[in-house]
Design a protein around this motif. Sequence first.
Motif, PDB file in Angstrom:
ATOM      1  N   TRP A  69       0.813  -1.215   0.000  1.00 24.06           N
ATOM      2  CA  TRP A  69       0.000   0.000   0.000  1.00 24.06           C
ATOM      3  C   TRP A  69       0.847   1.267   0.000  1.00 24.06           C
ATOM      4  O   TRP A  69       0.556   2.222  -0.727  1.00 24.06           O
ATOM      5  N   GLY A  70       1.889   1.298   0.796  1.00 22.67           N
ATOM      6  CA  GLY A  70       2.678   2.511   0.950  1.00 22.67           C
ATOM      7  C   GLY A  70       3.425   2.946  -0.291  1.00 22.67           C
ATOM      8  O   GLY A  70       3.874   4.101  -0.368  1.00 22.67           O
ATOM      9  N   LEU A  72       2.037   2.817  -3.362  1.00 19.35           N
ATOM     10  CA  LEU A  72       1.074   3.319  -4.328  1.00 19.35           C
ATOM     11  C   LEU A  72       1.032   4.852  -4.260  1.00 19.35           C
ATOM     12  O   LEU A  72       1.179   5.444  -3.186  1.00 19.35           O
ATOM     13  N   SER A  73       0.799   5.480  -5.375  1.00 16.15           N
ATOM     14  CA  SER A  73       0.630   6.934  -5.388  1.00 16.15           C
ATOM     15  C   SER A  73      -0.708   7.283  -4.732  1.00 16.15           C
ATOM     16  O   SER A  73      -1.583   6.419  -4.549  1.00 16.15           O
ATOM     17  N   LYS A  74      -0.885   8.546  -4.388  1.00 18.97           N
ATOM     18  CA  LYS A  74      -2.146   8.963  -3.782  1.00 18.97           C
ATOM     19  C   LYS A  74      -3.322   8.679  -4.711  1.00 18.97           C
ATOM     20  O   LYS A  74      -4.385   8.228  -4.260  1.00 18.97           O
ATOM     21  N   SER A  75      -3.141   8.919  -5.983  1.00 18.93           N
ATOM     22  CA  SER A  75      -4.236   8.670  -6.932  1.00 18.93           C
ATOM     23  C   SER A  75      -4.542   7.184  -7.044  1.00 18.93           C
ATOM     24  O   SER A  75      -5.712   6.788  -7.182  1.00 18.93           O
ATOM     25  N   GLU A  76      -3.521   6.323  -6.943  1.00 17.46           N
ATOM     26  CA  GLU A  76      -3.728   4.874  -6.989  1.00 17.46           C
ATOM     27  C   GLU A  76      -4.465   4.395  -5.738  1.00 17.46           C
ATOM     28  O   GLU A  76      -5.358   3.544  -5.814  1.00 17.46           O
ATOM     29  N   ARG A  77      -4.107   4.956  -4.592  1.00 17.12           N
ATOM     30  CA  ARG A  77      -4.795   4.572  -3.351  1.00 17.12           C
ATOM     31  C   ARG A  77      -6.266   4.990  -3.397  1.00 17.12           C
ATOM     32  O   ARG A  77      -7.159   4.231  -3.011  1.00 17.12           O
ATOM     33  N   LYS A  78      -6.503   6.221  -3.854  1.00 15.33           N
ATOM     34  CA  LYS A  78      -7.886   6.709  -3.905  1.00 15.33           C
ATOM     35  C   LYS A  78      -8.706   5.906  -4.912  1.00 15.33           C
ATOM     36  O   LYS A  78      -9.900   5.636  -4.675  1.00 15.33           O
ATOM     37  N   ASP A 162       4.461   0.746  14.923  1.00 12.83           N
ATOM     38  CA  ASP A 162       3.462   1.815  14.995  1.00 12.83           C
ATOM     39  C   ASP A 162       2.528   1.752  13.786  1.00 12.83           C
ATOM     40  O   ASP A 162       2.537   2.634  12.928  1.00 12.83           O
ATOM     41  N   PRO A 163       1.713   0.711  13.702  1.00 11.63           N
ATOM     42  CA  PRO A 163       0.853   0.556  12.515  1.00 11.63           C
ATOM     43  C   PRO A 163      -0.128   1.700  12.327  1.00 11.63           C
ATOM     44  O   PRO A 163      -0.474   2.039  11.199  1.00 11.63           O
ATOM     45  N   ALA A 164      -0.578   2.322  13.432  1.00  8.00           N
ATOM     46  CA  ALA A 164      -1.597   3.362  13.319  1.00  8.00           C
ATOM     47  C   ALA A 164      -1.114   4.587  12.551  1.00  8.00           C
ATOM     48  O   ALA A 164      -1.923   5.325  11.978  1.00  8.00           O
ATOM     49  N   SER A 165       0.200   4.820  12.521  1.00 11.28           N
ATOM     50  CA  SER A 165       0.729   5.984  11.800  1.00 11.28           C
ATOM     51  C   SER A 165       1.184   5.637  10.393  1.00 11.28           C
ATOM     52  O   SER A 165       1.712   6.497   9.678  1.00 11.28           O
ATOM     53  N   SER A 166       0.987   4.393   9.975  1.00 14.77           N
ATOM     54  CA  SER A 166       1.393   3.962   8.639  1.00 14.77           C
ATOM     55  C   SER A 166       0.479   4.572   7.578  1.00 14.77           C
ATOM     56  O   SER A 166      -0.615   5.049   7.887  1.00 14.77           O
ATOM     57  N   PRO A 167       0.899   4.551   6.315  1.00  9.65           N
ATOM     58  CA  PRO A 167       0.026   5.050   5.243  1.00  9.65           C
ATOM     59  C   PRO A 167      -1.289   4.288   5.124  1.00  9.65           C
ATOM     60  O   PRO A 167      -2.252   4.807   4.575  1.00  9.65           O
ATOM     61  N   ILE A 168      -1.323   3.081   5.661  1.00 11.67           N
ATOM     62  CA  ILE A 168      -2.565   2.292   5.612  1.00 11.67           C
ATOM     63  C   ILE A 168      -3.599   2.846   6.581  1.00 11.67           C
ATOM     64  O   ILE A 168      -4.780   2.955   6.255  1.00 11.67           O
ATOM     65  N   PHE A 169      -3.146   3.245   7.775  1.00 10.16           N
ATOM     66  CA  PHE A 169      -4.060   3.581   8.867  1.00 10.16           C
ATOM     67  C   PHE A 169      -3.943   5.014   9.362  1.00 10.16           C
ATOM     68  O   PHE A 169      -4.462   5.329  10.438  1.00 10.16           O
ATOM     69  N   ASP A 170      -3.283   5.910   8.620  1.00  9.64           N
ATOM     70  CA  ASP A 170      -3.079   7.265   9.148  1.00  9.64           C
ATOM     71  C   ASP A 170      -4.331   8.131   9.096  1.00  9.64           C
ATOM     72  O   ASP A 170      -4.340   9.270   9.581  1.00  9.64           O
TER      73      ASP A 170
END
Length: 395
Positions: A69-70, A72-78, A162-170
């Motif tokens: 996940w981390g 991927l570009s912002k547009s790919e994540r969205k 610190d999973p909560a601060s990852s790009p997956i869960f931020d």
Amino acid sequence: MRIQRLTCALLIATAVAAPAPDETSDSLSELENLIDQAKSTQEEILDDQTTTKRAQTCTLNNLTVRRPWGTLSKSERKAYTDAVLCLQKLPAKTPASVAPGAKSRYDDFVATHIQQTPFIHYTGTFLAWHRWFTFTYEQALKNECGYKGAQPYWNWGLYAKDPASSPIFDGSAYSMSGNGEFIPNKGPIVLTLGDFDPVYLPAGTGGGCVTSGPFKDMQVNLGPVSLPLNNGSVLTGTGLEYNPRCLKRDISAKVNSAYANATSIVNLILKNKNVNDFQMVMQGVPGSGSIGVHGGGHYTLGGDPADDVFVSPGDPVFYLHHGMIDLVWWTWQNLDYKNRRDAISGTGTFLNSPPSPDTTLDDVIDLGYAGGGPITMRELMSVHDGPFCYIYSPI
């Protein structure tokens, strides 16, 4: 109370060894090297098939690349989260007579998992069933909601501290949504099975409704079947009735660091030479008082429905988690592809209870109203054969 016994066993199952310490830097580098090695093996196989002009629909030129996940570009994540939200708005194919609570195409997948849980964990189909389930979900995102990308995965070891601060869960617009609202003074999740000592999983840093990111307004419709709570009790039900509620999470760095860290992943891949040991350690050996990487990922996420083994696909992160499960299996297979490609072990029922025949490569998997159609185990053993044509990248 077979369902409750099954759930408890799934929750406290673990590897024989104690949880591996998280030697983050070295282990993450080793894991990346193993993924690269597996990737090279698959590319060599496909290149050889091209060179020898053997008939092959999957080639190096049309491989779908699954990435963490981390990266991927912002547009790919969205684009991915938009497709999931789309699937949650499409009407269900599951008849109300089968699952009254299934209100969307997304719910079709949850209902299927609820119905088949006793036959897809600690069985010979565990790995292949979830490979097909995750792939079929990916195809629904593409074919029904216009998604152009690949199924991403969650590398648990990368953010274990610190999973909560990852790009997956931020909690940003480009995440899979954040943690649940903080609820103080929560006790641990207490897991019991027979005469074994209880296992206590520490509470996370959330516990309430998710309040940020793409899924902050998501409605969970199905469940519970067997949902452990922080007060030691368990909410039970059929799981198939209509039970609208918010998505809850209780993300736990302690669970992630203890059970789904990079060292645990590397040890799983390298220290188990046959598929029975590999899948048992991945799911966990019941009674040893810990949870394995499979449980480690699920209970890092926590909350409702993630803590309910039957209903866990009700949280969209399920599919990133099982993308990683599939990556670990794929890596293990490709370290000895000739001997491991078609390796299976187990029967058709949870820990062979009740007793059932051994799983064979000719056994058929059917996801029902989720889709995909009936398919044999044999067709699901390689990610570049049968219906599949994908590969994993560490970056």
